[in-house]
Design a protein around this motif. Structure first.
Motif: not given
Length: 200
Positions: A108-110, A115-118, A138-139, A68-71
């Motif tokens: 903000t949490f997303l 960051i955690q995922a990376s 990636s962004p 969800k965050a990446a999309n």
């Protein structure tokens, strides 16, 4: 679909969203490794068993949030690319959208989940595969065409475009972390951030 079945599906979707929202808060505060399903259930105000009824594991929940965050990130960059104006104007528009989103806790949490995922070794294999697969954009990669176009038009400073993109997102991530740790943290406007990249 019969009315009752439709209502049941709406209820299931709403319940899943409730669990995802609760998980987002817990993962952002505690991290992937320290989070338990019971923590998510408590935050959602649901029973432990009910969370397992909708999701097999915390890994599955975390994976859904990362996607969800990446999309969400890629979607805003694509909108910026399609936005009217010069490359620098597009980058400024994108920055305004991102900074406005930092006022909203969910966004903000997303950022923090990404960051955690990376950076965390504790993330599920499914997430690692999702972030490293060949077609995952990636962004930084998605923003490069805007930066290169801006350099070609003489709007953006002459520097390694990858370095500029990495610097840009480091600022954004840093602001997101500050906003979580310090909710009253002042968010700069887009012009301040753009000064770093704008050619005099």
């Amino acid at each position: 679909m019969p009315k009752n079945e439709e209502q049941n599906q709406e209820l299931r979707d709403a319940r899943k969203e409730q669990i995802l929202q609760a998980a987002l808060i817990v993962f952002a505060r505690r991290g992937m490794a320290a989070t338990k399903i019971s923590d998510i259930a408590k935050e959602a105000g649901l029973s432990h068993g009910l969370v397992y009824h909708y999701f097999d594991s915390k890994d599955e929940i975390f994976s859904m949030l990362v996607k969800k965050a990446a999309n969400s990130s890629i979607e805003i960059i694509q909108k910026a690319i399609e936005h009217m104006g010069t490359p620098l104007e597009k980058l400024k528009w994108m920055t305004e959208q991102i900074l406005n989103n930092l006022i909203d806790t969910e966004h903000t949490f997303l950022f923090l989940i990404m960051i955690q995922a990376s950076t965390s070794d504790a993330i599920p294999n499914e997430v690692k595969e999702f972030l490293t697969k060949d077609n995952a954009l990636s962004p930084v990669d998605a923003t490069l065409p805007m930066i290169v176009a801006g350099q070609e038009e003489g709007e953006i400073i002459s520097a390694n475009p990858v370095t500029l993109a990495v610097t840009y997102f480091a600022f954004i991530q840093g602001l997101a972390i500050n906003k979580i740790q310090w909710p009253e943290c002042p968010i700069p406007d887009a012009n301040m951030l753009m000064k770093i990249f704008t050619k005099e």
